[in-house]
Write an enzyme that holds these catalytic residues in place. Sequence first.
Site, PDB file in Angstrom:
ATOM      1  N   CYS A 188     -21.453 -25.693  -9.497  1.00 57.52           N
ATOM      2  CA  CYS A 188     -21.461 -25.451  -8.055  1.00 57.52           C
ATOM      3  C   CYS A 188     -22.704 -24.676  -7.607  1.00 57.52           C
ATOM      4  O   CYS A 188     -23.782 -25.224  -7.538  1.00 57.52           O
ATOM      5  CB  CYS A 188     -20.178 -24.743  -7.628  1.00 57.52           C
ATOM      6  SG  CYS A 188     -19.811 -24.947  -5.861  1.00 57.52           S
ATOM      7  N   HIS A 198     -14.980 -27.494 -10.664  1.00 62.88           N
ATOM      8  CA  HIS A 198     -14.431 -26.193 -11.041  1.00 62.88           C
ATOM      9  C   HIS A 198     -13.131 -26.423 -11.806  1.00 62.88           C
ATOM     10  O   HIS A 198     -12.804 -27.534 -12.176  1.00 62.88           O
ATOM     11  CB  HIS A 198     -14.111 -25.377  -9.786  1.00 62.88           C
ATOM     12  CG  HIS A 198     -15.302 -24.929  -9.029  1.00 62.88           C
ATOM     13  ND1 HIS A 198     -16.140 -23.940  -9.480  1.00 62.88           N
ATOM     14  CD2 HIS A 198     -15.788 -25.314  -7.821  1.00 62.88           C
ATOM     15  CE1 HIS A 198     -17.097 -23.730  -8.582  1.00 62.88           C
ATOM     16  NE2 HIS A 198     -16.908 -24.556  -7.575  1.00 62.88           N
TER      17      HIS A 198
END
Length: 251
Positions: A99, A196
């Site tokens: 990310c 994630h």
Amino acid sequence: MRDKSNMKITVGHLYPELLNLYGDRGNIACLMQRCLWRGIRAETIELNTEEDIDFTKLDIVLLGGGSDREQMLVCRRLKKIQEKFRDYVENNGVVIAVCGGYQLLGKYYQTDEGLIEGLNLLDIYTEQGEGRLIGNIILDSKLSDIPVVGFENHGGRTFLNDGCRPFGKVLYGAGNDGKSGYEGVIYKNVIGTYLHGPLLPKNSRICDYLLERALERKYGSVQLEKLDDWLEISANKYIFKRFMKRRRIAV
């Protein structure tokens, strides 16, 4: 066969005090445990913002996720080690960037609050889009013989230029920009991704891929001992069937 007791993997966790969003430390735990199960020594070094980084002592580098503010703070620090980091990447150093860490590897991230200049290690760039891309995601990746599963939550839209290929094709979810049908990036031994959850405990094949690349770079040809991953594979199949069924209903 090479004596595993003489092998050691050192993982550098860069700036965990700022980049540890959505349980990214779980990726470290997975790398460590899958080494230990095989009798390979493993060590994690947490490298905070005030510390100098000797990349020659690292076999895998983890950059986790963080907010836009935290990314800006981290990037200022990373600029001081940019050349060393680039040398590590170009010398086939293994990196997993998630990310915010993924975005930082590129040229820039254009946000509503201003431009966050990236490290320019990869030929990618990110621009803030309208709304956030949030939800479960499933990929078809050449790095795994089973689907890659995870969770994405990002406002940035990342675009890949020449020399970079995607981490995977999106089967369910949004991916890099919600339109291209692809997610993440691969460059040499670098993987950047928005997944994630954390990523590696859900995807043992990707964890082993990173370990293999790191061991081969350090020791030459290495074949990892296969582990009994029936539990991980069962969970993967459940997630795949659950969300792909939703996709077919939606279509």
